[in-house]
Write an enzyme that holds these catalytic residues in place. Structure first.
Site, PDB file in Angstrom:
ATOM      1  N   LYS A 185       0.822  -1.348  -0.035  1.00  0.00           N
ATOM      2  CA  LYS A 185       0.054   0.146  -0.173  1.00  0.00           C
ATOM      3  C   LYS A 185       1.086   1.204   0.007  1.00  0.00           C
ATOM      4  O   LYS A 185       1.658   1.657   1.022  1.00  0.00           O
ATOM      5  CB  LYS A 185      -0.742  -0.112   1.189  1.00  0.00           C
ATOM      6  CG  LYS A 185      -1.942   1.279   1.126  1.00  0.00           C
ATOM      7  CD  LYS A 185      -2.630   1.443   2.365  1.00  0.00           C
ATOM      8  CE  LYS A 185      -1.739   2.396   3.441  1.00  0.00           C
ATOM      9  NZ  LYS A 185      -1.604   3.587   2.801  1.00  0.00           N
ATOM     10  N   THR A 239       6.910   6.882  13.677  1.00  0.00           N
ATOM     11  CA  THR A 239       7.020   6.248  15.147  1.00  0.00           C
ATOM     12  C   THR A 239       5.717   5.774  15.739  1.00  0.00           C
ATOM     13  O   THR A 239       5.401   4.826  16.259  1.00  0.00           O
ATOM     14  CB  THR A 239       7.933   6.987  16.114  1.00  0.00           C
ATOM     15  OG1 THR A 239       9.344   7.058  15.255  1.00  0.00           O
ATOM     16  CG2 THR A 239       8.284   6.112  17.347  1.00  0.00           C
ATOM     17  N   GLU A 259      10.794   0.859   9.859  1.00  0.00           N
ATOM     18  CA  GLU A 259      11.664   1.809   9.657  1.00  0.00           C
ATOM     19  C   GLU A 259      10.805   3.162   9.718  1.00  0.00           C
ATOM     20  O   GLU A 259       9.907   3.453   9.219  1.00  0.00           O
ATOM     21  CB  GLU A 259      11.846   1.807   8.339  1.00  0.00           C
ATOM     22  CG  GLU A 259      13.485   2.342   7.906  1.00  0.00           C
ATOM     23  CD  GLU A 259      13.336   3.828   7.675  1.00  0.00           C
ATOM     24  OE1 GLU A 259      13.139   4.639   8.465  1.00  0.00           O
ATOM     25  OE2 GLU A 259      13.094   4.101   6.364  1.00  0.00           O
ATOM     26  N   CYS A 293      13.609  10.624   6.463  1.00  0.00           N
ATOM     27  CA  CYS A 293      13.800   9.904   7.772  1.00  0.00           C
ATOM     28  C   CYS A 293      15.164  10.208   8.290  1.00  0.00           C
ATOM     29  O   CYS A 293      15.419  10.302   9.459  1.00  0.00           O
ATOM     30  CB  CYS A 293      13.203   8.435   7.880  1.00  0.00           C
ATOM     31  SG  CYS A 293      13.964   7.466   6.757  1.00  0.00           S
ATOM     32  N   GLU A 390      10.895  14.958  15.261  1.00  0.00           N
ATOM     33  CA  GLU A 390      11.315  14.842  13.894  1.00  0.00           C
ATOM     34  C   GLU A 390      10.346  15.941  13.313  1.00  0.00           C
ATOM     35  O   GLU A 390       9.188  15.976  13.594  1.00  0.00           O
ATOM     36  CB  GLU A 390      10.827  13.563  13.356  1.00  0.00           C
ATOM     37  CG  GLU A 390      11.266  13.584  11.993  1.00  0.00           C
ATOM     38  CD  GLU A 390      10.955  12.168  11.474  1.00  0.00           C
ATOM     39  OE1 GLU A 390       9.902  11.361  11.751  1.00  0.00           O
ATOM     40  OE2 GLU A 390      11.782  11.429  10.865  1.00  0.00           O
TER      41      GLU A 390
HETATM   42  P1  NAI Z   1       2.143   7.590   9.013  1.00  0.00           P
HETATM   43  O1  NAI Z   1       3.085   6.742   9.561  1.00  0.00           O
HETATM   44  O2  NAI Z   1       0.693   7.866   9.565  1.00  0.00           O
HETATM   45  O3  NAI Z   1       1.904   7.207   7.487  1.00  0.00           O
HETATM   46  C1  NAI Z   1       2.915   6.193   6.714  1.00  0.00           C
HETATM   47  C2  NAI Z   1       1.906   4.967   6.110  1.00  0.00           C
HETATM   48  O4  NAI Z   1       1.240   4.315   7.027  1.00  0.00           O
HETATM   49  C3  NAI Z   1       1.149   5.321   5.154  1.00  0.00           C
HETATM   50  O5  NAI Z   1       1.064   4.513   4.021  1.00  0.00           O
HETATM   51  C4  NAI Z   1      -0.315   5.401   6.141  1.00  0.00           C
HETATM   52  O6  NAI Z   1      -1.477   5.322   5.151  1.00  0.00           O
HETATM   53  C5  NAI Z   1      -0.067   4.323   6.830  1.00  0.00           C
HETATM   54  N1  NAI Z   1      -0.832   4.201   8.210  1.00  0.00           N
HETATM   55  C6  NAI Z   1      -1.227   5.096   8.845  1.00  0.00           C
HETATM   56  N2  NAI Z   1      -1.709   4.976   9.846  1.00  0.00           N
HETATM   57  C7  NAI Z   1      -1.781   3.401   9.857  1.00  0.00           C
HETATM   58  C8  NAI Z   1      -2.128   2.466  10.780  1.00  0.00           C
HETATM   59  N3  NAI Z   1      -2.714   2.730  11.763  1.00  0.00           N
HETATM   60  N4  NAI Z   1      -1.928   1.060  10.536  1.00  0.00           N
HETATM   61  C9  NAI Z   1      -1.245   0.645   9.444  1.00  0.00           C
HETATM   62  N5  NAI Z   1      -0.835   1.971   8.472  1.00  0.00           N
HETATM   63  C10 NAI Z   1      -1.023   3.128   8.797  1.00  0.00           C
HETATM   64  O7  NAI Z   1       2.931   9.041   8.669  1.00  0.00           O
HETATM   65  P2  NAI Z   1       2.181  10.215   8.087  1.00  0.00           P
HETATM   66  O8  NAI Z   1       0.990  10.755   8.968  1.00  0.00           O
HETATM   67  O9  NAI Z   1       2.042  10.335   6.949  1.00  0.00           O
HETATM   68  O10 NAI Z   1       3.296  11.392   8.814  1.00  0.00           O
HETATM   69  C11 NAI Z   1       3.542  11.935  10.029  1.00  0.00           C
HETATM   70  C12 NAI Z   1       4.917  11.934  10.536  1.00  0.00           C
HETATM   71  O11 NAI Z   1       5.687  10.880  10.444  1.00  0.00           O
HETATM   72  C13 NAI Z   1       5.687  12.881   9.590  1.00  0.00           C
HETATM   73  O12 NAI Z   1       5.673  14.279   9.739  1.00  0.00           O
HETATM   74  C14 NAI Z   1       7.099  12.222   9.803  1.00  0.00           C
HETATM   75  O13 NAI Z   1       7.749  12.894  10.815  1.00  0.00           O
HETATM   76  C15 NAI Z   1       6.715  10.809  10.137  1.00  0.00           C
HETATM   77  N6  NAI Z   1       7.285  10.078   8.779  1.00  0.00           N
HETATM   78  C16 NAI Z   1       8.335   9.288   8.826  1.00  0.00           C
HETATM   79  C17 NAI Z   1       8.540   8.564   7.758  1.00  0.00           C
HETATM   80  C18 NAI Z   1       9.823   7.969   7.390  1.00  0.00           C
HETATM   81  O14 NAI Z   1      10.537   7.835   6.480  1.00  0.00           O
HETATM   82  N7  NAI Z   1      10.417   7.364   8.446  1.00  0.00           N
HETATM   83  C19 NAI Z   1       7.828   8.541   6.531  1.00  0.00           C
HETATM   84  C20 NAI Z   1       6.521   9.266   6.697  1.00  0.00           C
HETATM   85  C21 NAI Z   1       6.343   9.901   7.853  1.00  0.00           C
END
Ligand code: NAI
Ligand code: MG
Length: 482
Positions: A185, A239, A259, A293, A390
């Site tokens: 996804k 996280t 990650e 990240c 972050e």
């Molecule tokens: P998120 O963790 O909500 O989204 C990442 C992925 O997880 C997306 O595909 C989303 O649809 C999915 N997701 C969301 N809630 C879920 C759940 N309960 N169970 C399973 N999958 C789920 O991140 P978001 O809201 O886009 O960004 C928030 C913050 O997270 C950012 O500001 C950043 O600080 C951090 N982040 C870190 C990343 C990295 O590369 N380590 C990538 C994206 C965000």
């Protein structure tokens, strides 16, 4: 003295890529209508214009995708000769190269990142990952000698919006090489390159059901995690969600790699080549608008060179071109979403409120779309939110240090441990620092460099498991004594 040497617009043509008006879900080798009956609009964040309608998959859709993946695993993929699996991966890699321009334009359109980056970094690296893991497919016995590596089964893979195609490659290539099938996804704001990738799979004649791509927001992700037919979860994202996934999986026996976020220190010693280091600082935090990240979001400068470094840094920041992601001269593109822009703005405000000193170069932003001026904070205390949390935007926090020990203490003083950078002339100092920094990736006299052969992953709240390299295979194999 010449006054204005402005760059003429140099936009990449966008008509190379055909975006459909609406997309279904890619399940069992073809696009199907979502059982949910729901769709949402995906946009171009630089123009706030709709690009397409994509499906919001529900529990029934997830179930269908998992069943397709299971059928393909049992029926074909796990039984194929490993060299045959390699053949498909090589094909995918080559088709990605052939269609590189199309993917680069689409990635910039849907995600906001500069075309220079999607063209020179995201797409070539995505192809490189498929080439790299194609090479391992028939050599797993050598990767894990005497441990009889076997595929695990169906992997559910959830990826973020900062490197949509690259994260897809990081997830799919090792899974397939090791003989697993997948349901992937993409993030809700950046589904289009994953949907175009389905056409690459068709061209490569990958057996149906080996890769299934479903779209939707966090609710879809949560259904994937909870599905009993999934054997392994691979997640890259926040996280907060990583922790929620761990709670859901506790006691299920499903395998998990996470990650998550980071707050990397980029450490500049007084013997570092300063102009190079400034380029590394810029690349470390302003690459991909700081939506990285492993971004070098905390600059640690040795006190004796503080003034000189900050002066050079500010001068360099004034040359950054912020604007149209499709312009070949753009350095900093659009912020990926309104939600992310709000988060960046709130954290920057907290920095001002807590007493840090802000610098933003003069910069004319486009009227529409989501933008944030490259920002640096000096006078930052370790306790400030901008030094701990972050931000995931083009915002750098500067701290100083006097001794290597102080640098290590400050660098390690966050809940994260994903990456770090060390700039110094002395090889011995690089090695000594690398021993003590609690970070999965440590760059020396460079930053944000990636190679498919090199493992990537974190400590502490940055997650666990490694992607890339031989290590990256480990997440996708069952071993005799493990
Ligand atoms: P998120 O963790 O909500 O989204 C990442 C992925 O997880 C997306 O595909 C989303 O649809 C999915 N997701 C969301 N809630 C879920 C759940 N309960 N169970 C399973 N999958 C789920 O991140 P978001 O809201 O886009 O960004 C928030 C913050 O997270 C950012 O500001 C950043 O600080 C951090 N982040 C870190 C990343 C990295 O590369 N380590 C990538 C994206 C965000
Ligand atoms: Mg979220």
């Amino acid at each position: 003295m010449a006054t204005a040497w402005d760059y003429a617009p140099a936009p990449e043509a966008r008509d190379i890529v055909r975006i459909q008006e609406r997309y279904g879900l890619f399940i069992g080798g073809k696009f199907v209508e979502p059982l949910s009956g729901e769709r949402y609009t995906t946009i171009d964040p630089a123009r706030e214009e709709p690009l397409s309608e994509v499906a919001q998959a529900n529990q029934a859709d997830v179930d269908r995708a998992v069943k397709a993946a299971r059928g393909a695993f049992d029926g074909t993929w796990s039984k194929l000769r490993p060299s045959e699996r390699a053949k498909y991966l090589f094909r995918i890699a080559r088709i990605l190269q052939e269609r590189a321009r199309e993917f680069a334009v689409l990635e910039s359109l849907n995600g906001g990142k500069p075309i220079r980056e999607s063209r020179d970094v995201d797409v070539p690296l995505a192809a490189a990952h498929f080439f790299y893991y194609a090479g391992w497919a028939d050599k797993l016995e050598y990767a894990f000698p005497n441990r009889r590596p076997r595929p695990i089964g169906v992997a559910a893979q959830i990826i973020p919006w900062n490197f949509p195609l690259l994260m897809l490659a990081w997830k799919i290539a090792p899974a397939l090489a090791a003989g697993n099938t997948v349901v992937l996804k993409p993030a809700e704001t950046t589904p289009l390159s994953a949907l175009l990738f389905c056409d690459v799979l068709r061209q490569a004649e990958l057996p149906p059901g080996v890769v299934n791509i479903i779209t939707g927001d966090g609710r879809t992700g949560a259904e994937m995690v909870a599905h009993p037919g999934v054997d392994k979860i691979a997640f890259t994202g926040s996280t907060e969600v990583g922790k929620a996934i761990q709670r859901t999986l506790a006691g299920t026996g499903k395998r998990l790699t996470l990650e998550l976020g980071g707050k990397a220190a980029n450490i500049i010693f007084d013997d570092a080549p300063l102009d190079q280091a400034v380029e590394g600082i810029i690349n470390g935090i302003y690459f991909n608008q700081g939506h990285v990240c492993c971004a070098g979001s905390r600059l640690l400068v040795q006190e004796s060179i503080y003034e000189a470094t900050i002066a050079k840094l500010k001068r360099r920041m004034r040359t950054l071109r912020v604007g149209d992601p499709l312009d070949k001269n753009t350095d900093v593109g659009a912020i990926n979403s309104k939600q992310q822009l709000d988060k960046i703005a709130a954290l920057v405000q907290s920095g001002v409120d807590e007493g840090a000193e802000i610098y933003q170069p003069p910069c004319k932003l486009p009227e529409r779309g989501y933008w944030f001026v490259p920002t640096v904070f000096t006078n930052v205390a370790q306790s400030y939110r901008i030094a701990q949390e972050e931000i995931f935007g083009p915002v750098l926090s500067v701290l100083t240090f006097r001794t290597p020990d102080e640098a290590i203490e400050k660098a390690n003083n966050t809940p994260y441990g994903l990456s770090a950078g060390v700039w110094t002339e002395k090889g011995s100092r690089i090695l000594a620092m690398a021993q003590k920094l609690r970070a999965g990736v440590i760059w020396a006299n460079t930053f944000n460099r990636f190679d498919p052969a090199s493992p990537f992953g974190g400590y502490k709240e940055s997650g666990f498991g490694r992607e890339g390299g031989r290590h990256g295979l480990e997440a996708y194999v069952a071993l005799d004594d493990a």
